[in-house]
Design a protein around this motif. Structure first.
Motif, PDB file in Angstrom:
ATOM      1  N   ALA A 100       0.829  -1.206   0.000  1.00  0.00           N
ATOM      2  CA  ALA A 100       0.000   0.000   0.000  1.00  0.00           C
ATOM      3  C   ALA A 100       0.865   1.259   0.000  1.00  0.00           C
ATOM      4  O   ALA A 100       0.531   2.256  -0.657  1.00  0.00           O
ATOM      5  CB  ALA A 100      -0.935  -0.003   1.212  1.00  0.00           C
ATOM      6  N   ALA A 101       1.985   1.224   0.732  1.00  0.00           N
ATOM      7  CA  ALA A 101       2.893   2.378   0.738  1.00  0.00           C
ATOM      8  C   ALA A 101       3.512   2.592  -0.638  1.00  0.00           C
ATOM      9  O   ALA A 101       3.650   3.741  -1.096  1.00  0.00           O
ATOM     10  CB  ALA A 101       3.982   2.172   1.781  1.00  0.00           C
ATOM     11  N   ARG A 102       3.873   1.511  -1.312  1.00  0.00           N
ATOM     12  CA  ARG A 102       4.412   1.651  -2.672  1.00  0.00           C
ATOM     13  C   ARG A 102       3.357   2.196  -3.620  1.00  0.00           C
ATOM     14  O   ARG A 102       3.666   2.946  -4.559  1.00  0.00           O
ATOM     15  CB  ARG A 102       4.935   0.302  -3.156  1.00  0.00           C
ATOM     16  CG  ARG A 102       6.218  -0.131  -2.476  1.00  0.00           C
ATOM     17  CD  ARG A 102       6.887  -1.274  -3.204  1.00  0.00           C
ATOM     18  NE  ARG A 102       6.131  -2.506  -3.113  1.00  0.00           N
ATOM     19  CZ  ARG A 102       6.288  -3.408  -2.145  1.00  0.00           C
ATOM     20  NH1 ARG A 102       7.168  -3.193  -1.172  1.00  0.00           N
ATOM     21  NH2 ARG A 102       5.586  -4.523  -2.136  1.00  0.00           N
ATOM     22  N   ARG A 103       2.118   1.840  -3.380  1.00  0.00           N
ATOM     23  CA  ARG A 103       1.037   2.393  -4.197  1.00  0.00           C
ATOM     24  C   ARG A 103       0.926   3.908  -4.016  1.00  0.00           C
ATOM     25  O   ARG A 103       0.803   4.648  -4.990  1.00  0.00           O
ATOM     26  CB  ARG A 103      -0.284   1.716  -3.809  1.00  0.00           C
ATOM     27  CG  ARG A 103      -1.514   2.309  -4.473  1.00  0.00           C
ATOM     28  CD  ARG A 103      -2.776   1.831  -3.770  1.00  0.00           C
ATOM     29  NE  ARG A 103      -3.975   2.333  -4.427  1.00  0.00           N
ATOM     30  CZ  ARG A 103      -5.202   2.182  -3.955  1.00  0.00           C
ATOM     31  NH1 ARG A 103      -5.384   1.541  -2.806  1.00  0.00           N
ATOM     32  NH2 ARG A 103      -6.240   2.661  -4.605  1.00  0.00           N
ATOM     33  N   ARG A 104       0.991   4.357  -2.766  1.00  0.00           N
ATOM     34  CA  ARG A 104       0.907   5.800  -2.507  1.00  0.00           C
ATOM     35  C   ARG A 104       2.109   6.525  -3.104  1.00  0.00           C
ATOM     36  O   ARG A 104       1.973   7.645  -3.627  1.00  0.00           O
ATOM     37  CB  ARG A 104       0.827   6.056  -1.004  1.00  0.00           C
ATOM     38  CG  ARG A 104      -0.446   5.517  -0.358  1.00  0.00           C
ATOM     39  CD  ARG A 104      -0.642   6.106   1.037  1.00  0.00           C
ATOM     40  NE  ARG A 104       0.511   5.888   1.895  1.00  0.00           N
ATOM     41  CZ  ARG A 104       0.670   4.810   2.665  1.00  0.00           C
ATOM     42  NH1 ARG A 104      -0.244   3.860   2.666  1.00  0.00           N
ATOM     43  NH2 ARG A 104       1.735   4.688   3.442  1.00  0.00           N
ATOM     44  N   ALA A 105       3.295   5.904  -3.010  1.00  0.00           N
ATOM     45  CA  ALA A 105       4.484   6.537  -3.576  1.00  0.00           C
ATOM     46  C   ALA A 105       4.372   6.668  -5.094  1.00  0.00           C
ATOM     47  O   ALA A 105       4.750   7.694  -5.666  1.00  0.00           O
ATOM     48  CB  ALA A 105       5.727   5.723  -3.204  1.00  0.00           C
ATOM     49  N   ALA A 106       3.849   5.643  -5.749  1.00  0.00           N
ATOM     50  CA  ALA A 106       3.689   5.706  -7.209  1.00  0.00           C
ATOM     51  C   ALA A 106       2.698   6.794  -7.609  1.00  0.00           C
ATOM     52  O   ALA A 106       2.908   7.513  -8.591  1.00  0.00           O
ATOM     53  CB  ALA A 106       3.232   4.348  -7.734  1.00  0.00           C
ATOM     54  N   GLN A 107       1.619   6.942  -6.845  1.00  0.00           N
ATOM     55  CA  GLN A 107       0.650   7.993  -7.161  1.00  0.00           C
ATOM     56  C   GLN A 107       1.253   9.373  -6.922  1.00  0.00           C
ATOM     57  O   GLN A 107       1.001  10.317  -7.688  1.00  0.00           O
ATOM     58  CB  GLN A 107      -0.605   7.801  -6.311  1.00  0.00           C
ATOM     59  CG  GLN A 107      -1.735   8.757  -6.662  1.00  0.00           C
ATOM     60  CD  GLN A 107      -2.179   8.625  -8.104  1.00  0.00           C
ATOM     61  OE1 GLN A 107      -2.573   7.545  -8.548  1.00  0.00           O
ATOM     62  NE2 GLN A 107      -2.119   9.726  -8.854  1.00  0.00           N
ATOM     63  N   ALA A 108       2.061   9.517  -5.861  1.00  0.00           N
ATOM     64  CA  ALA A 108       2.708  10.801  -5.617  1.00  0.00           C
ATOM     65  C   ALA A 108       3.676  11.160  -6.742  1.00  0.00           C
ATOM     66  O   ALA A 108       3.752  12.325  -7.157  1.00  0.00           O
ATOM     67  CB  ALA A 108       3.440  10.761  -4.277  1.00  0.00           C
ATOM     68  N   GLN A 109       4.408  10.177  -7.247  1.00  0.00           N
ATOM     69  CA  GLN A 109       5.318  10.441  -8.362  1.00  0.00           C
ATOM     70  C   GLN A 109       4.548  10.821  -9.619  1.00  0.00           C
ATOM     71  O   GLN A 109       4.986  11.691 -10.385  1.00  0.00           O
ATOM     72  CB  GLN A 109       6.181   9.200  -8.613  1.00  0.00           C
ATOM     73  CG  GLN A 109       7.171   8.921  -7.495  1.00  0.00           C
ATOM     74  CD  GLN A 109       7.895   7.611  -7.678  1.00  0.00           C
ATOM     75  OE1 GLN A 109       7.583   6.833  -8.581  1.00  0.00           O
ATOM     76  NE2 GLN A 109       8.867   7.342  -6.817  1.00  0.00           N
ATOM     77  N   ALA A 110       3.406  10.202  -9.833  1.00  0.00           N
ATOM     78  CA  ALA A 110       2.577  10.576 -10.982  1.00  0.00           C
ATOM     79  C   ALA A 110       2.069  12.007 -10.841  1.00  0.00           C
ATOM     80  O   ALA A 110       2.038  12.777 -11.819  1.00  0.00           O
ATOM     81  CB  ALA A 110       1.405   9.608 -11.125  1.00  0.00           C
ATOM     82  N   ASP A 111       1.673  12.393  -9.638  1.00  0.00           N
ATOM     83  CA  ASP A 111       1.218  13.766  -9.407  1.00  0.00           C
ATOM     84  C   ASP A 111       2.359  14.771  -9.614  1.00  0.00           C
ATOM     85  O   ASP A 111       2.140  15.882 -10.105  1.00  0.00           O
ATOM     86  CB  ASP A 111       0.651  13.894  -7.995  1.00  0.00           C
ATOM     87  CG  ASP A 111      -0.614  13.062  -7.808  1.00  0.00           C
ATOM     88  OD1 ASP A 111      -1.253  12.700  -8.820  1.00  0.00           O
ATOM     89  OD2 ASP A 111      -0.952  12.757  -6.647  1.00  0.00           O
ATOM     90  N   GLN A 112       3.578  14.381  -9.231  1.00  0.00           N
ATOM     91  CA  GLN A 112       4.725  15.266  -9.461  1.00  0.00           C
ATOM     92  C   GLN A 112       4.936  15.498 -10.955  1.00  0.00           C
ATOM     93  O   GLN A 112       5.184  16.630 -11.397  1.00  0.00           O
ATOM     94  CB  GLN A 112       5.976  14.646  -8.849  1.00  0.00           C
ATOM     95  CG  GLN A 112       5.980  14.590  -7.334  1.00  0.00           C
ATOM     96  CD  GLN A 112       7.191  13.864  -6.800  1.00  0.00           C
ATOM     97  OE1 GLN A 112       8.209  13.748  -7.464  1.00  0.00           O
ATOM     98  NE2 GLN A 112       7.085  13.349  -5.589  1.00  0.00           N
ATOM     99  N   ALA A 113       4.867  14.430 -11.744  1.00  0.00           N
ATOM    100  CA  ALA A 113       5.055  14.576 -13.187  1.00  0.00           C
ATOM    101  C   ALA A 113       3.953  15.435 -13.798  1.00  0.00           C
ATOM    102  O   ALA A 113       4.206  16.238 -14.707  1.00  0.00           O
ATOM    103  CB  ALA A 113       5.086  13.204 -13.843  1.00  0.00           C
ATOM    104  N   ARG A 114       2.740  15.317 -13.282  1.00  0.00           N
ATOM    105  CA  ARG A 114       1.636  16.128 -13.810  1.00  0.00           C
ATOM    106  C   ARG A 114       1.807  17.595 -13.413  1.00  0.00           C
ATOM    107  O   ARG A 114       1.439  18.504 -14.174  1.00  0.00           O
ATOM    108  CB  ARG A 114       0.312  15.585 -13.279  1.00  0.00           C
ATOM    109  CG  ARG A 114      -0.917  16.175 -13.987  1.00  0.00           C
ATOM    110  CD  ARG A 114      -2.210  15.589 -13.447  1.00  0.00           C
ATOM    111  NE  ARG A 114      -2.241  14.155 -13.624  1.00  0.00           N
ATOM    112  CZ  ARG A 114      -2.131  13.269 -12.650  1.00  0.00           C
ATOM    113  NH1 ARG A 114      -1.955  13.688 -11.395  1.00  0.00           N
ATOM    114  NH2 ARG A 114      -2.189  11.994 -12.888  1.00  0.00           N
ATOM    115  N   ALA A 115       2.379  17.843 -12.236  1.00  0.00           N
ATOM    116  CA  ALA A 115       2.570  19.228 -11.794  1.00  0.00           C
ATOM    117  C   ALA A 115       3.562  19.972 -12.676  1.00  0.00           C
ATOM    118  O   ALA A 115       3.483  21.205 -12.809  1.00  0.00           O
ATOM    119  CB  ALA A 115       3.034  19.248 -10.337  1.00  0.00           C
TER     120      ALA A 115
END
Length: 487
Positions: A91-106
């Motif tokens: 679950a933590a790796r899932r949250r980290a992957a979503q955070a990285q995706a949000d960074q790329a979108r920003a």
């Protein structure tokens, strides 16, 4: 320059912005999606028996554990889902992957920063008078995504985030199946332990009878030793079954992240009988549900297939981002603010501002970008092959599980008939022994054979239930894209 050439030049200069705008708009348009690689799937299951799980309805499979009609199994699965450290790590790796995706979108948006600066100095040029400088400004920068490189990277990051979410659901399915397998193993070991205790008691009675007969001269030493050897073998087997019960308990405690002692109290089996009695400990019954869906419709819900598909999409977007690196890159920056200078008793202030645009075009890099594009293209091919392999493996896993389910059902019918036959024989033997028509050793041999028939039934039922769990795992455990958004 002639008047005609001047007119042509002027006309060309007026068309240039329109042509450039058209090129940029075309570059910003997403490339058409690549066709998803999928293998040719069979139209029906080869091993489909008459009763299979969940009727092709995902909601039914998500409630599949209820078909075992065992509240303790449901409770253990819920506890494991809440407490498992391995699931928490996924679950933590899932949250980290979503955070990285949000960074790329920003990074697709302009960046705005507030700046403030203050400095105090003294120099000989100013007669060693103190000078104070201050500045406040807003700085903006934007890397214009002319050819979609950043957008492709953001889409690749989002695909990887969705793959991580699917892997989280896959871990949940696997954990539930592991807990169910460990629970069934515990119940099977407890039932075997009861059989072992009964068998050991009968073997001890026969060995004691043999010693008495040997002392009376009715049996020779080898015959009595044979009975004692059977007693020792039964004792050793029973010791092994007690150890298997403890091992199964420890495995279940590890999966549920709980101490073994309270779990042992919670899952304690009925007490062992003091004398001979027919076995009372039972295994949870395997479900009897139906399945009529086609492979493609059914396997699409598997989270590992969805994760592999998203990983392939991420590779496709990353390849497009690598392609876009061969085109011009445009960066814009600007600053606006106010500055103030104080020197001695005088001061001055005023507005400041600047703006810049940087257009870079790669000309020569020793083949670096070309190699990067080739590597990205190879990653797409590898991800496509991996996706196809997962589809083929999924079909094979379902077929194998179906074959085991069908074979288990057929074997269970046979062993149940054998158990009923030997149980009737054992009851007659007990009655004959009580009436004095059969000796104790003869009765014990019959009862031990009946217990062996019980052990065969337990083994087949255990394997049959495990095959249902394998089928649950192969079918994706009821996970679906609709449920993913709510979890």
């Amino acid at each position: 320059m002639t008047r005609t050439n001047a007119k042509r030049l002027a006309a060309g200069s007026t068309r240039l912005p329109a042509i450039l705008l058209a090129v940029l708009l075309a570059a910003c348009t997403s490339a058409p999606p690549t066709q998803t690689p999928t293998p040719a799937l069979p139209t029906a299951w080869r091993g489909a028996p008459a009763t299979l799980p969940h009727g092709g309805r995902v909601a039914e499979l998500s409630r599949w554990w209820q078909a075992f009609d065992d509240p303790q199994l449901l409770m253990l699965i819920e506890r494991a889902q809440d407490r498992s450290p391995s699931l928490a790590a996924v679950a933590a790796r899932r949250r980290a992957a979503q955070a990285q995706a949000d960074q790329a979108r920003a990074l697709l948006w302009p960046q705005l920063q507030a700046q403030a600066q203050a400095a105090r100095a003294r120099s000989a040029e100013s007669g060693f008078q103190s000078s104070t400088q201050g500045r406040g400004a807003l700085a903006a920068s934007w890397e214009v995504d002319l050819f979609g490189a950043q957008r492709a990277q953001a889409e690749a990051g989002q695909a990887l985030a969705e793959a991580a979410a699917a892997q989280w659901h896959e871990a949940r399915v696997s954990l539930a199946a592991d807990v169910a397998s460990a629970y069934l193993q515990l119940r099977h070991a407890q039932a075997q332990e009861e059989l072992g205790a009964l068998d050991q008691r009968l073997a001890e009675q026969s060995a004691a009878w043999g010693r008495e007969q040997q002392r009376a001269g009715f049996l020779n030493a080898s015959q009595a030793a044979l009975l004692n050897t059977e007693r020792a073998a039964a004792t050793a087997t029973n010791s092994l079954r007690r150890a298997e019960t403890e091992i199964a308990l420890q495995t279940l405690a590890l999966l549920c992240a709980e101490p073994a002692a309270p779990l042992a109290e919670l899952l304690a089996a009925p007490a062992l009988p003091t004398g001979f009695a027919f076995p009372q400990r039972r295994l949870p019954a395997a479900p009897a549900l139906r399945l009529d869906s086609l492979p493609a419709q059914l396997l699409a819900q598997r989270p590992d297939l969805h994760a592999a598909h998203q990983q392939w999409l991420a590779a496709v977007h990353a390849s497009r981002a690598a392609d876009a690196q061969a085109y011009p890159q445009l960066s814009l920056s600007g600053l606006i603010g106010r500055a103030e200078l104080r020197l001695g008793g005088s001061s001055s202030s005023g507005a400041i501002g600047s703006g810049a645009a940087l257009l870079s075009l790669p000309l020569f890099d020793g083949g670096l970008r070309e190699r990067q594009r080739e590597a990205a293209s190879a990653e797409v091919d590898a991800a496509a092959a991996q996706l196809q392999q997962r589809w083929l493996r999924a079909v094979a896993e379902v077929e194998q599980a179906l074959q085991r389910v069908r074979a288990g059902a057929e074997r269970q019918t046979e062993v149940d008939a054998s158990k009923r036959e030997w149980e009737a024989i054992a009851r007659r033997s007990l009655a004959q022994s009580q009436a004095g028509l059969k000796s104790g050793p003869q009765r014990n041999d019959t009862l031990r054979t009946a217990l062996a028939a019980y052990a065969g039934v337990l083994a087949v039922r255990h394997e049959h239930s495990l095959s249902w769990i394998d089928l649950y795992r192969a079918l994706g455990g009821g996970w679906s894209l609709e449920q993913a958004g709510d979890s």
